[in-house]
Design a protein around this motif. Structure first.
Motif, PDB file in Angstrom:
ATOM      1  N   ILE A 169      10.171  -7.647   2.737  1.00  0.00           N
ATOM      2  CA  ILE A 169      10.731  -7.175   4.011  1.00  0.00           C
ATOM      3  C   ILE A 169       9.867  -6.055   4.585  1.00  0.00           C
ATOM      4  N   ARG A 170       9.497  -5.093   3.746  1.00  0.00           N
ATOM      5  CA  ARG A 170       8.678  -3.972   4.222  1.00  0.00           C
ATOM      6  C   ARG A 170       7.295  -4.430   4.659  1.00  0.00           C
ATOM      7  N   LEU A 171       6.718  -5.392   3.955  1.00  0.00           N
ATOM      8  CA  LEU A 171       5.405  -5.912   4.332  1.00  0.00           C
ATOM      9  C   LEU A 171       5.427  -6.547   5.719  1.00  0.00           C
ATOM     10  N   ALA A 172       6.536  -7.133   6.089  1.00  0.00           N
ATOM     11  CA  ALA A 172       6.655  -7.774   7.400  1.00  0.00           C
ATOM     12  C   ALA A 172       6.527  -6.768   8.539  1.00  0.00           C
ATOM     13  N   HIS A 173       6.744  -5.483   8.259  1.00  0.00           N
ATOM     14  CA  HIS A 173       6.621  -4.452   9.290  1.00  0.00           C
ATOM     15  C   HIS A 173       5.171  -4.028   9.513  1.00  0.00           C
ATOM     16  N   TYR A 174       4.288  -4.451   8.645  1.00  0.00           N
ATOM     17  CA  TYR A 174       2.857  -4.151   8.785  1.00  0.00           C
ATOM     18  C   TYR A 174       2.204  -5.328   9.488  1.00  0.00           C
ATOM     19  N   SER A 175       1.439  -5.033  10.532  1.00  0.00           N
ATOM     20  CA  SER A 175       0.889  -6.131  11.322  1.00  0.00           C
ATOM     21  C   SER A 175      -0.385  -6.739  10.736  1.00  0.00           C
ATOM     22  N   LYS A 176      -1.182  -5.955  10.011  1.00  0.00           N
ATOM     23  CA  LYS A 176      -2.473  -6.461   9.524  1.00  0.00           C
ATOM     24  C   LYS A 176      -2.710  -5.988   8.096  1.00  0.00           C
ATOM     25  N   ILE A 177      -1.916  -6.478   7.168  1.00  0.00           N
ATOM     26  CA  ILE A 177      -2.036  -6.032   5.781  1.00  0.00           C
ATOM     27  C   ILE A 177      -2.327  -7.213   4.861  1.00  0.00           C
ATOM     28  N   THR A 178      -3.159  -6.954   3.876  1.00  0.00           N
ATOM     29  CA  THR A 178      -3.446  -7.917   2.824  1.00  0.00           C
ATOM     30  C   THR A 178      -3.125  -7.240   1.505  1.00  0.00           C
ATOM     31  N   VAL A 179      -2.369  -7.900   0.673  1.00  0.00           N
ATOM     32  CA  VAL A 179      -2.088  -7.396  -0.667  1.00  0.00           C
ATOM     33  C   VAL A 179      -2.996  -8.151  -1.617  1.00  0.00           C
ATOM     34  N   ALA A 180      -3.765  -7.421  -2.407  1.00  0.00           N
ATOM     35  CA  ALA A 180      -4.763  -8.053  -3.257  1.00  0.00           C
ATOM     36  C   ALA A 180      -4.742  -7.463  -4.661  1.00  0.00           C
ATOM     37  N   HIS A 181      -5.167  -8.268  -5.591  1.00  0.00           N
ATOM     38  CA  HIS A 181      -5.324  -7.818  -6.968  1.00  0.00           C
ATOM     39  C   HIS A 181      -6.725  -7.245  -7.142  1.00  0.00           C
ATOM     40  N   CYS A 182      -6.834  -6.181  -7.930  1.00  0.00           N
ATOM     41  CA  CYS A 182      -8.138  -5.622  -8.268  1.00  0.00           C
ATOM     42  C   CYS A 182      -8.157  -5.338  -9.770  1.00  0.00           C
ATOM     43  N   ASN A 183      -9.336  -5.289 -10.326  1.00  0.00           N
ATOM     44  CA  ASN A 183      -9.466  -4.917 -11.730  1.00  0.00           C
ATOM     45  C   ASN A 183      -9.027  -3.475 -11.918  1.00  0.00           C
ATOM     46  N   ARG A 184      -8.613  -3.170 -13.112  1.00  0.00           N
ATOM     47  CA  ARG A 184      -8.182  -1.804 -13.429  1.00  0.00           C
ATOM     48  C   ARG A 184      -9.299  -0.797 -13.156  1.00  0.00           C
TER      49      ARG A 184
END
Length: 193
Positions: A130-145
């Motif tokens: 729900i909160r992510l929907a309020h961001y217009s240009k966001i990418t959630v990505a995995h990164c190495n530690r």
């Protein structure tokens, strides 16, 4: 909800099959974009964990950050709390191009409805979507530690209660060293360089 997820996580199709290509170090974003790194720190059998997040610009300059102590029952629950707090703490940046990175691949999969969500984490995952929907240009990505070392250091210092409340105004030397290592283009110099 799937359409919405694809809007904020355009890279999701490449996240799972190309894990070996993940950056080993923090990578700057393109001009006019920002990166959020989040992490949580939790000790087994504890009842609370520590969360942290930092926001940096395209060359790695630290712009903002947060820490907190949260009720938690697992490492995953702590990482989810870090995600939720980041989406709240950085909401003023919701119209900017943002990449939000976590070293928890499971969280990225759960947000994309590709991973099993246990009943204890279902509400947090739903709230994050729900909160992510309020961001217009966001990418959630995995990164190495290793690409998330600064957020990791902050979360651990918060859990150990060794982080001063004014840490953003006067960065602890180990954090300064990590930020300089991550972002040499920002102009910061570590004592070791």
């Amino acid at each position: 909800m799937t359409q919405n997820n694809s809007r904020w996580n355009q890279q999701s199709s490449n996240l799972y099959t190309e894990q070996r290509l993940l950056p080993q170090h923090w990578n700057p974003q393109t001009k006019n974009s920002f990166k959020i790194n989040i992490d949580g720190s939790f000790l087994e059998h504890a009842t609370e964990g520590a969360v942290a997040g930092i926001l940096r610009d395209a060359i790695g300059t630290l712009l903002d950050g947060f820490t907190g102590i949260v009720p938690a029952t697992s490492s995953l629950h702590t990482e989810l709390q870090a995600l939720l707090q980041a989406l709240q703490a950085f909401v003023a940046w919701r119209n900017e191009h943002i990449v939000l990175e976590t070293d928890s691949l499971l969280i990225v999969k759960m947000l994309n409805e590709q991973g099993q969500v246990g009943w204890e984490d279902e509400a947090a995952v739903h709230e994050a979507q729900i909160r992510l929907a309020h961001y217009s240009k966001i990418t959630v990505a995995h990164c190495n530690r290793t690409a998330n070392q600064a957020a990791d250091w902050i979360a651990k210092a918060q859990r150990q209660k060794s982080l001063f409340s004014s840490w953003l105004m006067r960065l602890p030397q180990p954090l300064w060293e990590l930020l300089c290592f991550d972002a040499p283009l920002s102009g910061c110099r570590s004592k070791n360089s």
